[in-house]
Scaffold this active site. Structure first.
Site, PDB file in Angstrom:
ATOM      1  CG  ASN A   1      -1.750  -1.287   1.283  1.00  0.00           C
ATOM      2  OD1 ASN A   1      -1.534  -2.078   2.182  1.00  0.00           O
ATOM      3  ND2 ASN A   1      -2.614  -1.521   0.321  1.00  0.00           N
TER       4      ASN A   1
ATOM      5  CB  ILE B   1       0.256   6.503   1.793  1.00  0.00           C
ATOM      6  CG1 ILE B   1       1.685   6.795   2.237  1.00  0.00           C
ATOM      7  CG2 ILE B   1      -0.438   5.565   2.758  1.00  0.00           C
ATOM      8  CD1 ILE B   1       1.787   7.871   3.275  1.00  0.00           C
ATOM      9  CB  CYS B   2      -2.975   2.840  -1.340  1.00  0.00           C
ATOM     10  SG  CYS B   2      -4.630   2.478  -1.920  1.00  0.00           S
ATOM     11  CG  LEU B   3      -5.039   5.458   5.050  1.00  0.00           C
ATOM     12  CD1 LEU B   3      -5.284   4.014   5.496  1.00  0.00           C
ATOM     13  CD2 LEU B   3      -4.198   6.185   6.094  1.00  0.00           C
TER      14      LEU B   3
END
Length: 184
Positions: free
Chosen positions: A104, A111-113
């Protein structure tokens, strides 16, 4: 409530008297007021700490996450936060400064959030982001990857993923990519 009225009174006194005008009395922006509140109310887990390179600039700071369990146990990961003037209506810009082998987090530190993008709401705080980032280290999500290669390895060969994470944190190559040591 009383503080608000006393601030209004001070402002009124300052502008009516004309003695307190000038650059020394710059008004705090909504973003500065909200980030001050968020920072004052931070309740960090023991695996996280915040650093302010410039103590007078609360809109720019670093978060250090040092997981004590999971694949990333013993690592030391630094995130930079840049809070824009649109905060809290827009999420802060958060980048991972530590190159990490993670499904992620890509190699550029993006950042993949979800709460940093499409699911951001003004009621969320810096604390929400800290816990979200910490959770990514406890439970990497291969279903929504930025680093597709790491996600594929995690889905297909959990043991190899664990070995790759350990090798990257010690400092070494995964394929043709070199990772700096990030063990504390």
């Amino acid at each position: 409530m009383i503080k608000l009225f006393s601030l209004k009174q001070q402002k009124k006194d300052g502008t009516d008297g004309g003695s307190k005008s000038g650059p020394a009395h710059k008004k705090a922006s909504a973003a500065q007021l909200r980030i001050t509140k968020d920072i004052n109310e931070l309740s960090l887990p023991k695996t996280c700490q915040v650093e302010f390179p410039d103590p007078d600039d609360l809109l720019s700071f670093k978060l250090i996450i040092s997981p004590d369990e999971g694949f990333y146990k013993g690592g030391h990961f630094v995130f930079s936060f840049k809070v824009g003037q649109g905060y809290p209506h827009e999420p802060p810009k958060v980048k991972c400064e530590t190159m990490v082998y993670h499904p992620n987090i890509d190699l550029e530190g993006n950042i993949c959030l979800n709460i940093l993008r499409e699911d951001w709401k003004p009621v969320l705080t810096i604390n929400s982001i800290v816990y979200g980032l910490q959770y990514l280290f406890l439970e990497p999500n291969p279903e929504d990857p930025l680093n597709k290669e790491a996600a594929e390895v995690l889905q297909n060969n959990r043991r190899l993923f664990e070995q790759n994470v350990a090798k990257a944190m010690r400092g070494g190559y995964i394929g043709s990519t070199y990772f700096e040591r990030c063990l504390k």
